[in-house]
Motif scaffolding. Structure first.
Motif: not given
Length: 156
Positions: A70-71, A78-79, A85-93
Motif C-alpha cells: 500500500r505504501r 510500484l504501479v 485495483s486499489t490498496g494492496a489488491s491486484g497485481s503490481f509492476k
C-alpha cells in the motif's frame, strides 16, 4: 510493604534492537517483482511466496507485506497493473521510470540554438493606457409614473 515494594524494583537497561537479517520490505518486494517478471504484474500472494522462499523471516509476514505494498503504491514506487485495483489488491509492476532517477538526473540544458533563434518574436509596444476622463455626473433616473389614482369603491 507499602514503600519497600517500590524501592525493590530495579530498571534494567534496554538492549538495542537487533538488526534483522533481511533488507527492508520495500527492497524485498521490488526484487520479487523484478525477479518474477510476470507480464500481467505480480500478485501479493506471489510476492509473499517469493519473499518467504528467499529470505529468513519469522512468523506470518502477510500484513507487513500488505502494508508495504500500500505504501509503495501510494508513493508510486510500484504501479497497479490494472487501473481498477486499489490498496494492496491486484497485481503490481515496477514503474516505467524510477522516481529516484528523476532526482538524480542532471539539470535541464539550455535551449538549443535552433529553438532560441526561432522563438524571439518582435514584441509590440504595450498600448498606452487611456487617462481616466473626469467623473461624469450620473444621469438622474426618470421619476416613476404614478399609478392611476382610481379607487374601486368598497363593496358592501
Amino acid at each position: 510493604m507499602t514503600g519497600t515494594a517500590a524501592a525493590k524494583k530495579t530498571t534494567t537497561p534496554k538492549k538495542a534492537a537487533a538488526k534483522p537479517s533481511h533488507p527492508t520490505y520495500s527492497v524485498m518486494i521490488k526484487k520479487a517483482v523484478k525477479d518474477l517478471n510476470e507480464k500481467g504484474g505480480s500478485s501479493k500472494f506471489a510476492i509473499e511466496k517469493y519473499i518467504n522462499a528467499n529470505y529468513k523471516l519469522s512468523g506470518n509476514v502477510s500484513n507487513l507485506i500488505k502494508l508495504a505494498l500500500r505504501r509503495m503504491a501510494a508513493k508510486k514506487e510500484l504501479v497497479h497493473a490494472s487501473s481498477k485495483s486499489t490498496g494492496a489488491s491486484g497485481s503490481f509492476k515496477l514503474p516505467a521510470k524510477e522516481p529516484a532517477a528523476k532526482k538524480s538526473s542532471p539539470k535541464k540544458k539550455a535551449a538549443s540554438p535552433k529553438k532560441a533563434a526561432a522563438s524571439p518574436k518582435p514584441k509590440k509596444p504595450a498600448a498606452p493606457k487611456k487617462a481616466k476622463s473626469p467623473a461624469k455626473p450620473k444621469a438622474k433616473k426618470a421619476p416613476a409614473k404614478k399609478a392611476a389614482a382610481k379607487k374601486t369603491p368598497a363593496k358592501k
